[in-house]
Design a protein around this motif. Structure first.
Motif, PDB file in Angstrom:
ATOM      1  N   LEU A 161      42.079  43.036  43.348  1.00  0.00           N
ATOM      2  CA  LEU A 161      40.902  42.785  42.532  1.00  0.00           C
ATOM      3  C   LEU A 161      40.983  41.406  41.877  1.00  0.00           C
ATOM      4  O   LEU A 161      39.967  40.806  41.536  1.00  0.00           O
ATOM      5  N   LEU A 162      42.200  40.898  41.742  1.00  0.00           N
ATOM      6  CA  LEU A 162      42.389  39.588  41.122  1.00  0.00           C
ATOM      7  C   LEU A 162      41.976  38.491  42.087  1.00  0.00           C
ATOM      8  O   LEU A 162      42.149  38.613  43.301  1.00  0.00           O
ATOM      9  N   ASN A 163      41.419  37.416  41.547  1.00  0.00           N
ATOM     10  CA  ASN A 163      41.079  36.258  42.349  1.00  0.00           C
ATOM     11  C   ASN A 163      42.362  35.528  42.747  1.00  0.00           C
ATOM     12  O   ASN A 163      43.430  35.797  42.194  1.00  0.00           O
ATOM     13  N   THR A 164      42.269  34.610  43.673  1.00  0.00           N
ATOM     14  CA  THR A 164      43.459  33.922  44.189  1.00  0.00           C
ATOM     15  C   THR A 164      44.228  33.186  43.097  1.00  0.00           C
ATOM     16  O   THR A 164      45.442  33.009  43.212  1.00  0.00           O
ATOM     17  N   ASP A 165      43.557  32.773  42.032  1.00  0.00           N
ATOM     18  CA  ASP A 165      44.235  32.084  40.933  1.00  0.00           C
ATOM     19  C   ASP A 165      44.730  33.050  39.846  1.00  0.00           C
ATOM     20  O   ASP A 165      45.191  32.627  38.792  1.00  0.00           O
ATOM     21  N   GLY A 166      44.623  34.366  40.090  1.00  0.00           N
ATOM     22  CA  GLY A 166      45.085  35.368  39.135  1.00  0.00           C
ATOM     23  C   GLY A 166      44.042  35.743  38.090  1.00  0.00           C
ATOM     24  O   GLY A 166      44.283  36.611  37.255  1.00  0.00           O
ATOM     25  N   SER A 167      42.887  35.110  38.149  1.00  0.00           N
ATOM     26  CA  SER A 167      41.837  35.415  37.174  1.00  0.00           C
ATOM     27  C   SER A 167      41.079  36.672  37.598  1.00  0.00           C
ATOM     28  O   SER A 167      41.198  37.139  38.731  1.00  0.00           O
ATOM     29  N   VAL A 168      40.303  37.176  36.663  1.00  0.00           N
ATOM     30  CA  VAL A 168      39.497  38.361  36.937  1.00  0.00           C
ATOM     31  C   VAL A 168      38.183  38.238  36.161  1.00  0.00           C
ATOM     32  O   VAL A 168      38.143  37.666  35.070  1.00  0.00           O
ATOM     33  N   ALA A 169      37.107  38.738  36.755  1.00  0.00           N
ATOM     34  CA  ALA A 169      35.784  38.697  36.131  1.00  0.00           C
ATOM     35  C   ALA A 169      35.533  40.003  35.380  1.00  0.00           C
ATOM     36  O   ALA A 169      35.738  41.077  35.931  1.00  0.00           O
ATOM     37  N   PHE A 170      35.086  39.891  34.135  1.00  0.00           N
ATOM     38  CA  PHE A 170      34.811  41.046  33.282  1.00  0.00           C
ATOM     39  C   PHE A 170      33.362  41.039  32.815  1.00  0.00           C
ATOM     40  O   PHE A 170      32.791  39.985  32.557  1.00  0.00           O
ATOM     41  N   ARG A 171      32.811  42.231  32.688  1.00  0.00           N
ATOM     42  CA  ARG A 171      31.516  42.397  32.036  1.00  0.00           C
ATOM     43  C   ARG A 171      31.577  43.661  31.187  1.00  0.00           C
ATOM     44  O   ARG A 171      32.058  44.700  31.645  1.00  0.00           O
ATOM     45  N   VAL A 172      31.082  43.550  29.962  1.00  0.00           N
ATOM     46  CA  VAL A 172      30.937  44.721  29.096  1.00  0.00           C
ATOM     47  C   VAL A 172      29.506  45.206  29.302  1.00  0.00           C
ATOM     48  O   VAL A 172      28.552  44.479  29.050  1.00  0.00           O
ATOM     49  N   THR A 173      29.373  46.431  29.778  1.00  0.00           N
ATOM     50  CA  THR A 173      28.044  46.955  30.111  1.00  0.00           C
ATOM     51  C   THR A 173      27.298  47.429  28.871  1.00  0.00           C
ATOM     52  O   THR A 173      27.892  47.982  27.947  1.00  0.00           O
ATOM     53  N   ASN A 174      26.001  47.211  28.890  1.00  0.00           N
ATOM     54  CA  ASN A 174      25.121  47.750  27.850  1.00  0.00           C
ATOM     55  C   ASN A 174      24.332  48.941  28.371  1.00  0.00           C
ATOM     56  O   ASN A 174      23.545  49.526  27.643  1.00  0.00           O
ATOM     57  N   ASP A 175      24.522  49.267  29.636  1.00  0.00           N
ATOM     58  CA  ASP A 175      23.820  50.385  30.255  1.00  0.00           C
ATOM     59  C   ASP A 175      24.431  51.709  29.790  1.00  0.00           C
ATOM     60  O   ASP A 175      25.657  51.874  29.817  1.00  0.00           O
TER      61      ASP A 175
END
Length: 186
Positions: free
Chosen positions: A99-113
């Motif tokens: 799930l991690l990107n090649t640079d070790g980063s990760v995309a996050f979203r806090v849902t309001n749904d």
């Protein structure tokens, strides 16, 4: 909604993938800690590039569990954002490696749904999501979802069908380790 929550959780417990609505549009998702389920989504042709998959959380504070350090600017951005906001943060942890990107980063979203937030609270883990798109636009209406996506998931949320909501155009911001901000999408 209770039946959808129970059935979605059961599918996730079994390592499955689900089709469900979020505050940004319709998404295919799975347990963000299950590398086999994430690989299954990637094999479907989704989430194959950097930042294609997003870790969906129910609250901001849960980010602290999934990155080494949350930059201070992340808290400020979340506080002032008035639409769905994806933050790409370095040094992901406690998530599936694929799930991690090649640079070790990760995309996050806090849902309001309401549905997706309740599901994450009930499941007690974040969800890895791939937002379904047509012509680079996130799908907001259930009727627009191609049948091939519906046929490959283990559970389809039914309570919001037909999904008559406008998807929120998400902003995407990459945060550097020293607080640098790179706006990838407004």
């Amino acid at each position: 909604m209770q039946t959808d929550l129970q059935q979605s959780k059961a599918a996730l417990d079994d390592g499955g993938i689900i089709l469900f609505p979020t505050d940004a549009g319709w998404s295919i998702g799975c347990d963000a800690t299950n590398s086999t389920a994430i690989e299954r989504i990637k094999q479907l042709g989704a989430g194959s590039g950097n930042h294609d998959m997003v870790v969906l959380l129910d609250t901001e504070v849960r980010m602290e569990r999934y990155v080494e350090e949350v930059p201070e600017v992340a808290w400020e951005l979340l506080e002032v954002s008035d639409k769905p906001l994806t933050l790409i943060i370095s040094s992901g942890r406690n998530l599936a490696d694929n799930l991690l990107n090649t640079d070790g980063s990760v995309a996050f979203r806090v849902t309001n749904d309401r549905f997706s937030r309740n599901l994450i609270q009930r499941y007690k883990k974040p969800l890895a999501c791939y937002f379904l798109k047509i012509n680079h636009q996130i799908i907001g209406l259930f009727e627009e979802i191609p049948l091939e996506w519906i046929d490959v998931v283990d559970y389809v949320v039914k309570a919001t069908q037909p999904g008559n909501f406008e998807p929120g155009a998400p902003s995407i911001i990459k945060l550097g380790t020293s607080g640098e901000i790179q706006i990838l999408k407004k």
